[in-house]
Write a protein that holds these residues in place. Structure first.
Motif, mmCIF file in Angstrom:
data_model
loop_
_atom_site.group_PDB
_atom_site.id
_atom_site.type_symbol
_atom_site.label_atom_id
_atom_site.label_comp_id
_atom_site.label_asym_id
_atom_site.label_seq_id
_atom_site.Cartn_x
_atom_site.Cartn_y
_atom_site.Cartn_z
ATOM 1 N N ASP A 196 6.525 9.789 19.272
ATOM 2 C CA ASP A 196 7.445 10.857 19.671
ATOM 3 C C ASP A 196 7.952 11.643 18.460
ATOM 4 O OD1 ASP A 196 7.261 10.208 22.371
ATOM 5 O OD2 ASP A 196 8.851 8.698 22.211
ATOM 6 N N THR A 197 8.321 10.926 17.404
ATOM 7 C CA THR A 197 8.892 11.590 16.228
ATOM 8 C C THR A 197 7.878 11.798 15.110
ATOM 9 O OG1 THR A 197 9.557 9.503 15.178
ATOM 10 C CG2 THR A 197 11.097 10.496 16.757
ATOM 11 N N GLY A 198 6.761 11.060 15.162
ATOM 12 C CA GLY A 198 5.790 11.132 14.074
ATOM 13 C C GLY A 198 6.197 10.341 12.858
ATOM 14 N N ALA A 199 7.251 9.512 12.982
ATOM 15 C CA ALA A 199 7.767 8.739 11.844
ATOM 16 C C ALA A 199 7.244 7.299 11.892
ATOM 17 C CB ALA A 199 9.286 8.732 11.865
ATOM 18 N N ILE A 200 7.340 6.610 10.754
ATOM 19 C CA ILE A 200 7.022 5.188 10.672
ATOM 20 C C ILE A 200 8.334 4.430 10.785
ATOM 21 C CG2 ILE A 200 6.076 3.354 9.230
ATOM 22 C CD1 ILE A 200 4.207 5.489 8.010
ATOM 23 N N ALA B 64 -5.404 7.134 5.461
ATOM 24 C CA ALA B 64 -4.135 7.188 6.199
ATOM 25 C C ALA B 64 -3.896 5.929 7.014
ATOM 26 C CB ALA B 64 -4.115 8.414 7.112
ATOM 27 N N ASN B 65 -4.661 4.857 6.751
ATOM 28 C CA ASN B 65 -4.553 3.630 7.538
ATOM 29 C C ASN B 65 -4.604 2.409 6.628
ATOM 30 O OD1 ASN B 65 -4.911 4.537 10.586
ATOM 31 N ND2 ASN B 65 -6.300 5.784 9.354
ATOM 32 N N ASN B 66 -3.811 1.396 6.968
ATOM 33 C CA ASN B 66 -3.672 0.207 6.137
ATOM 34 C C ASN B 66 -4.556 -0.917 6.679
ATOM 35 O OD1 ASN B 66 -2.817 -1.913 4.532
ATOM 36 N ND2 ASN B 66 -0.648 -1.381 4.680
ATOM 37 N N PHE B 67 -5.806 -0.939 6.265
ATOM 38 C CA PHE B 67 -6.755 -1.922 6.786
ATOM 39 C C PHE B 67 -6.490 -3.323 6.248
ATOM 40 C CE2 PHE B 67 -9.015 2.052 7.503
ATOM 41 C CZ PHE B 67 -9.460 1.870 8.807
ATOM 42 N N ARG C 87 0.961 13.624 6.608
ATOM 43 C CA ARG C 87 -0.408 14.078 6.865
ATOM 44 C C ARG C 87 -0.512 15.599 6.720
ATOM 45 N NH1 ARG C 87 0.195 10.440 11.147
ATOM 46 N NH2 ARG C 87 0.135 12.111 12.719
ATOM 47 N N ALA C 88 0.524 16.303 7.182
ATOM 48 C CA ALA C 88 0.516 17.763 7.057
ATOM 49 C C ALA C 88 0.579 18.180 5.593
ATOM 50 C CB ALA C 88 1.688 18.356 7.831
ATOM 51 N N ASP C 89 1.389 17.468 4.790
ATOM 52 C CA ASP C 89 1.546 17.817 3.380
ATOM 53 C C ASP C 89 0.284 17.522 2.565
ATOM 54 O OD1 ASP C 89 4.098 18.637 3.924
ATOM 55 O OD2 ASP C 89 5.070 16.802 3.174
ATOM 56 N N THR C 90 -0.392 16.422 2.885
ATOM 57 C CA THR C 90 -1.565 16.004 2.107
ATOM 58 C C THR C 90 -2.868 16.562 2.653
ATOM 59 O OG1 THR C 90 -1.818 13.986 3.418
ATOM 60 C CG2 THR C 90 -0.440 13.848 1.435
ATOM 61 N N GLY C 91 -2.862 16.995 3.906
ATOM 62 C CA GLY C 91 -4.096 17.456 4.535
ATOM 63 C C GLY C 91 -5.012 16.313 4.936
ATOM 64 N N VAL D 94 0.832 -1.209 0.000
ATOM 65 C CA VAL D 94 0.000 0.000 0.000
ATOM 66 C C VAL D 94 0.866 1.258 0.000
ATOM 67 C CG1 VAL D 94 -1.586 1.372 1.417
ATOM 68 C CG2 VAL D 94 -2.013 -1.063 1.060
ATOM 69 N N ASP D 95 0.494 2.227 -0.837
ATOM 70 C CA ASP D 95 1.221 3.493 -0.937
ATOM 71 C C ASP D 95 0.201 4.629 -0.890
ATOM 72 O OD1 ASP D 95 2.720 5.707 -1.518
ATOM 73 O OD2 ASP D 95 3.643 4.892 -3.339
ATOM 74 N N ALA D 96 0.219 5.373 0.228
ATOM 75 C CA ALA D 96 -0.715 6.490 0.392
ATOM 76 C C ALA D 96 -0.083 7.813 -0.012
ATOM 77 C CB ALA D 96 -1.194 6.558 1.831
ATOM 78 N N GLY D 97 1.084 7.756 -0.636
ATOM 79 C CA GLY D 97 1.757 8.968 -1.077
ATOM 80 C C GLY D 97 3.158 9.112 -0.546
ATOM 81 N N MET D 98 3.592 8.136 0.267
ATOM 82 C CA MET D 98 4.944 8.188 0.850
ATOM 83 C C MET D 98 5.777 6.975 0.461
ATOM 84 S SD MET D 98 4.309 9.516 4.732
ATOM 85 C CE MET D 98 6.020 9.086 5.045
#
Length: 484
Positions: free
Chosen positions: A232-236, A205-208, A193-197, A109-113
């Motif tokens: 803490d970092t907001g990273a995956i 934004a979730n991988n069901f 999320r900030a870039d895409t709104g 899955v690719d949501a834009g990243m």
């Protein structure tokens, strides 16, 4: 005025603890006698701290002593467990090092990243932990709620009711319970999320697909390599290996939104905090703990509201149990409504045989009770306490509702309410009050929100016992307040 079926003879306050101690010791003696003669249930591997008790039935007490024989017969008729085991349709790994892995569904899955979950995998073999812990089959609970709605406090109460602890790792794990945060299945990091709104509540934004595949694997006794969302970092972050456990709690924004995910859940819970209370809680938490400005907090809450209503709130329809937290209905000064809480335990009819908690001896009756009124009553500070029980339609399902409004005085006096509740699934009279005393400093311990959370945790324990045919053995039979 209470209806005739709910009327009680109030004991003198000075005798409440003495009466409770006598009742508890009768339960203790009865349990010990049965332990010597009863059949022994399933055993658990020595390496596990899950204790399987002999097949005993602890004496059930109400405010008037033993329940009527016809009541016990009705309880027994509904007391059969819904026992099932794992279909081990794969070879069993002899060790973690011998396990082999296959890519999990949804890893592309690719949501834009990019493919942020490309390393997500499922073991081809049954995890060796299944045998090491003597797991009959993993029981999976789903707990849905918005951010800042008390999930962490609730889960601490669950661990206490089960008599276990979990690690402080990213995915808390213990001998009995593993808790998975579904934020780990975010496909967009904080920057994305900030870039895409697109908010974290949005299904995009979730991988069901990955969520469903990995929960199904855990239920089959397989291990998974699960992604990590770093709060803490907001990273995956890179994946971590998670093995099955006796109980797996999946908590977060969307455990009951996708039908394929729901298929792996045995029992589901939704924490429903009204907007006024949620706003008051979040402002208090974020200003004190995170140094945020009040106007920024309110703006964040309002910006999330459309996605909450679209993607999170609909899960109430799929919940077996709803904890509803609203402003008090009691007579308080203007502006104090969110300072005092009205908490409702909404117990929907279910297919699992889990019976509702209700007031007094008559299931289905209507009760509106002031435990602070009359001789020998609880000592309640302003604005007092009100306990109600009634039936209603919750969505398309019939529901039993227990409602606790206001605040308590001394936690020890909760015996006064506990002895008037039926079907709590406590192991002995006083266990509910004991649990509240053990977590006296936790948020909600002075009002109905903590009491209702403890009751729901007891229902989770009942569910586990019914689904597995095993019994969680608690460490103590007796009621001696000085020991707590």
């Amino acid at each position: 005025m209470l209806p005739e079926t709910a009327r009680v003879v109030q004991p003198k306050k000075t005798n409440v603890y003495a009466i409770a101690s006598v009742v508890a010791n009768v339960a203790l003696v009865g349990a010990l006698l049965y332990t010597q003669t009863g059949e022994v249930g399933a055993s658990v591997a020595a390496s596990s701290r899950v204790h399987v008790a002999p097949r005993m039935v602890a004496p059930k007490f109400s405010m008037s002593g033993l329940r009527p024989a016809q009541r016990e017969a009705r309880v027994a008729a509904h007391g059969k467990g819904v026992v099932s085991t794992v279909a081990l349709d794969a070879p069993v790994a002899t060790s973690e090092d011998s396990m082999t892995w296959s890519s999990a569904k949804g890893n592309e899955v690719d949501a834009g990243m990019g493919q942020v979950h490309i390393e997500a995998a499922i073991s081809n073999e049954v995890s060796p932990v299944m045998a090491q812990k003597n797991i009959q089959r993993p029981v999976i609970f789903g707990v849905a709620a918005d951010s800042g709605c008390g999930k962490s406090t609730f889960l601490r109460r669950v661990n206490a009711i089960f008599g276990t602890t979990t690690s402080k790792a990213h995915t808390p794990t213990g001998d009995l319970i593993t808790t998975i945060c579904l934020d780990d299945f975010h496909t967009l990091d904080r920057t994305g999320r900030a870039d895409t709104g697109i908010s974290a509540l949005d299904v995009r934004a979730n991988n069901f697909a990955l969520m469903a595949d990995q929960l199904k694997a855990l239920k089959q006794g397989r291990a998974i390599k699960k992604p990590i969302y770093n709060h803490d970092t907001g990273a995956i972050d890179p994946v971590e290996t998670i093995h099955p456990n006796h109980i797996i709690i999946v908590e977060g924004l969307h455990p009951m939104l996708d039908k394929d995910v729901i298929e792996s859940l045995d029992f589901t819970f939704y924490i429903d905090v009204s907007d006024p209370v949620k706003k008051a809680w979040k402002i208090e938490r974020d200003m004190v703990e995170r140094g945020h400005k009040k106007e920024d907090i309110i703006a964040s809450i309002e910006s999330r509201k459309p996605d909450f209503e679209k993607f999170v709130e609909p899960q109430k329809a799929n919940a077996d149990v709803i904890i509803s937290i609203e402003p008090t209905k009691l007579d308080v000064a203007p502006g104090e409504e969110t300072k005092y809480l009205n908490t409702r335990l909404i117990q929907r009819e279910n297919q699992h045989g889990i019976r509702p908690v209700y007031m007094f001896e008559e299931e289905g009756s209507t009760v509106d009770w002031d435990p602070c009124a009359g001789p020998g009553a609880m000592a309640c500070p302003y604005p007092g306490t009100r306990v109600r029980y009634y039936n209603e339609m919750s969505g398309e399902k019939h529901a039993h509702v227990l409602e606790v409004d206001g605040v308590f005085g001394e936690t020890e006096e909760l015996f006064f309410i506990e002895e008037r509740l039926s079907n709590t699934n406590t192991k002995y009279f006083g266990e509910l009050t004991k649990q509240m005393l053990k977590n006296k400093a936790a948020p909600g311990s002075g009002d109905g929100s903590g009491l209702i959370q403890a009751l729901v945790a007891l229902k989770m324990r009942e569910s586990y016992e019914r689904f597995t045919g095993r019994t969680i053995q608690i460490p103590k039979w007796g009621l001696f307040l000085d020991d707590y």
